[in-house]
Design an enzyme around this catalytic site. Structure first.
Site, mmCIF file in Angstrom:
data_model
loop_
_atom_site.group_PDB
_atom_site.id
_atom_site.type_symbol
_atom_site.label_atom_id
_atom_site.label_comp_id
_atom_site.label_asym_id
_atom_site.label_seq_id
_atom_site.Cartn_x
_atom_site.Cartn_y
_atom_site.Cartn_z
ATOM 1 N N TYR A 163 0.806 -1.216 0.000
ATOM 2 C CA TYR A 163 0.000 0.000 0.000
ATOM 3 C C TYR A 163 0.848 1.279 0.000
ATOM 4 C CZ TYR A 163 -4.307 -2.653 0.861
ATOM 5 O OH TYR A 163 -5.375 -3.505 0.761
ATOM 6 N N LYS B 257 3.345 -14.530 5.299
ATOM 7 C CA LYS B 257 3.451 -15.426 4.143
ATOM 8 C C LYS B 257 4.938 -15.715 3.878
ATOM 9 C CE LYS B 257 1.430 -17.802 0.848
ATOM 10 N NZ LYS B 257 0.627 -19.006 1.194
ATOM 11 N N ASP C 215 -3.054 -17.519 4.620
ATOM 12 C CA ASP C 215 -4.176 -18.266 4.062
ATOM 13 C C ASP C 215 -4.747 -19.246 5.089
ATOM 14 O OD1 ASP C 215 -1.486 -18.918 3.313
ATOM 15 O OD2 ASP C 215 -2.214 -20.717 2.326
ATOM 16 N N ASP D 290 -5.668 -5.432 6.122
ATOM 17 C CA ASP D 290 -6.852 -4.869 5.487
ATOM 18 C C ASP D 290 -7.862 -5.978 5.190
ATOM 19 O OD1 ASP D 290 -8.526 -3.022 4.323
ATOM 20 O OD2 ASP D 290 -7.394 -2.871 2.454
#
Length: 335
Positions: free
Chosen positions: A123, A172, A205, A229
């Site tokens: 972002y 991740k 995930d 987010d």
């Protein structure tokens, strides 16, 4: 007397912000509201989405209370929310998701805090085309040791100061070994400083799967910008939707409080918008300002109205004939 920059925003923003301001004023807290413009309305009026006078107001007051702003999708000006977070280094984004007895949801007794790094990652807006034809685009995700350390440290301090038992770091690092890997490595280092708080780490995930299978295992979640987010919207879905989720953006010397839902232009001016999220953002602002008694009274009044279900907007109770204004009046009456 507290000085606060008031940004009513776009779409439903003015209507829900007017209700929230009336409720805060009714609590007895003395606030000098300094109104300023931002977003689509400001762009149409001044030719810029963040006028200089708005920034001057925030520079002076260091506390802002903001309604939803419209951001064009795929074109036009950049997100004002992102721009304000970066300009004032509002590195910590706190979004609590809590069950409400008066809101329909698939789970009960949810109480999850998502703490999101607010200034780095994808972002940051470091993106460009690689070809003249604009058929190949690239975005850069920047993660720093400083940014990672301060957000994870903030999460552990929040847990400690609010009687929380566990912090889960989402990442991740199995695929993004440098960026997510750095965030995870720093997170482990910070966690070692807080042995009294349980530390857990989950791949992003897997976190999403666990949240919809057994959300009660989560307490405080800390993660990077984009993951945060997404997760905060997911946790909102566990408790009845974004209409009940406030957001706080905290920096070293500046703070901005907001509803995290959109501007919903399709229902603007129809007295239909649910003001609960921005009222709860106001509660978080009052806590930040040290006005805890007023914050607690407003929260209790809001909870009583929502749980009763009579004077609430149709999204909370389809059979209710109350609107934004009537819901606000009911909360003030409870105060």
């Amino acid at each position: 007397m507290h000085n606060v920059t008031l940004i009513k925003g776009d779409g439903i923003g003015p209507s829900i912000m007017d209700v929230a301001v009336k409720i805060i004023d009714a609590s007895g807290v003395k606030i000098n509201w300094e109104e300023a413009d931002a977003g689509m309305a400001a762009y149409d009026k001044y030719g810029t989405a963040i006028p200089d006078q708005t920034l001057i107001s925030i520079d002076k007051n260091r506390v802002a209370f903001k309604g939803p702003l419209t951001t064009p999708v795929g074109k036009g000006f950049r997100s004002i929310n992102v721009a304000l977070r970066q300009k004032y280094d509002l590195y910590a984004n706190i979004r609590p998701a809590r069950s409400w007895k008066g809101a329909q949801s698939k789970f009960e007794d949810i109480d999850i805090i998502v703490i999101r790094e607010n200034t780095e990652g994808l972002y940051m807006g470091l993106e460009h085309y690689l070809t003249k034809e604009k058929d190949v685009a690239e975005s850069l995700a920047v993660i720093t040791r400083k940014g990672s350390e301060r957000i994870v440290d903030y999460a552990f301090k929040y847990a400690r100061d609010n009687g929380r038992k566990k912090v889960t770091l989402c990442h991740k690092a199995n695929i993004l070994k440098y960026t997510s890997g750095l965030f995870l490595d720093v997170g482990r280092e910070v966690a070692a400083r807080y042995p009294e708080i349980e530390f857990d780490e989950k791949i992003i995930d897997a976190t999403c799967m666990h949240l919809v299978m057994d959300p009660h295992q989560f307490d405080v979640i800390v993660t990077t910008n984009m993951f945060g987010d997404i997760l905060s919207d997911l946790t909102a879905g566990l408790v009845g939707g974004l209409g009940l989720i406030p957001g706080a953006n905290i920096g070293e010397d500046t703070a901005l409080f907001e509803a995290v839902h959109g501007s919903a232009p399709d229902i603007a001016g129809k007295n239909l918008a649910n003001p609960a999220a921005v009222i709860m953002a106001g509660v978080m602002m009052l806590q930040y300002l040290g006005e805890r008694d007023a914050a607690n009274r407003i929260q209790a009044a809001l909870e009583k109205v929502v749980n009763a279900g009579d004077n609430v907007t149709p999204d909370l109770n389809p059979s209710s004939r109350a609107g934004t204004i009537e819901m606000g009046e009911a909360i003030i009456a409870e105060l």
